[in-house]
Design a protein around this motif. Structure first.
Motif, PDB file in Angstrom:
ATOM      1  N   SER A  23     -56.656 124.516  99.803  1.00 40.41           N
ATOM      2  CA  SER A  23     -58.040 124.993  99.768  1.00 40.41           C
ATOM      3  C   SER A  23     -58.253 126.023  98.676  1.00 40.41           C
ATOM      4  CB  SER A  23     -58.427 125.589 101.124  1.00 40.41           C
ATOM      5  OG  SER A  23     -58.365 124.615 102.114  1.00 40.41           O
ATOM      6  N   SER A  48     -69.967 120.744  93.932  1.00 41.27           N
ATOM      7  CA  SER A  48     -69.864 120.934  95.381  1.00 41.27           C
ATOM      8  C   SER A  48     -69.668 119.607  96.098  1.00 41.27           C
ATOM      9  CB  SER A  48     -71.107 121.640  95.919  1.00 41.27           C
ATOM     10  OG  SER A  48     -72.247 120.820  95.745  1.00 41.27           O
ATOM     11  N   ARG A  51     -66.022 118.749  95.580  1.00 42.36           N
ATOM     12  CA  ARG A  51     -65.148 119.557  96.438  1.00 42.36           C
ATOM     13  C   ARG A  51     -65.120 119.004  97.859  1.00 42.36           C
ATOM     14  NH1 ARG A  51     -67.500 124.983  94.072  1.00 42.36           N
ATOM     15  NH2 ARG A  51     -66.080 125.255  92.334  1.00 42.36           N
ATOM     16  N   TRP A  52     -66.299 118.681  98.397  1.00 41.20           N
ATOM     17  CA  TRP A  52     -66.336 118.155  99.766  1.00 41.20           C
ATOM     18  C   TRP A  52     -65.692 116.778  99.849  1.00 41.20           C
ATOM     19  CZ3 TRP A  52     -66.493 121.152 103.597  1.00 41.20           C
ATOM     20  CH2 TRP A  52     -67.205 122.344 103.540  1.00 41.20           C
ATOM     21  N   VAL A  55     -62.083 117.600 100.159  1.00 46.65           N
ATOM     22  CA  VAL A  55     -61.813 118.096 101.503  1.00 46.65           C
ATOM     23  C   VAL A  55     -61.746 116.932 102.490  1.00 46.65           C
ATOM     24  CG1 VAL A  55     -62.799 119.446 103.411  1.00 46.65           C
ATOM     25  CG2 VAL A  55     -62.742 120.397 101.110  1.00 46.65           C
TER      26      VAL A  55
END
Length: 118
Positions: A23, A48, A51-52, A55
């Motif tokens: 992370s 963003s 990034r998700w 994840v």
């Protein structure tokens, strides 16, 4: 405490440490990339969203691996007990352990599909 509880706890702690490290590296995109590469990536996709996506891919792999570990531990313990009583069940036991291990492969396949869409 039993030895298996200590092993499971240490595996969980190490998985959490790896997740925290991933992370930290994920939210610092310029740590390993040059400025020009980051500028090109920003024009292509919102950072963003990217990034998700990372994840989600990491979560798919992690949950799949933890589920497979639990399944293999449960099936493995039962299969060793069954093999102690009837050694001729070896082929059936191997199939059951292989099916439990397949859960991790499903998690990897989902994460690869997610990473291909990013």
């Amino acid at each position: 405490m039993s030895k298996s509880v200590l092993v499971a706890g240490s595996l969980f702690v190490s998985a959490v440490l790896v997740a925290v490290l991933a992370s930290v590296l994920l939210w610092q995109p310029q740590a390993f990339a040059q400025g020009e590469v980051v500028e090109i990536a920003e024009r292509v996709m919102d950072p963003s969203v990217q990034r998700w996506g990372f994840v989600a891919a990491a979560l798919a792999t992690t949950v799949g691996a933890l589920g497979a570990a639990y399944a293999v531990a449960t099936v493995g313990a039962a299969s060793v007990g069954a093999l102690a009583e009837k050694p001729e069940l070896f082929g059936k036991v191997i199939i059951l352990v292989g099916l439990a291990e397949g859960i991790a492969i499903y998690g990897l396949i989902v994460s690869v599909l997610i990473l291909n869409k990013i």
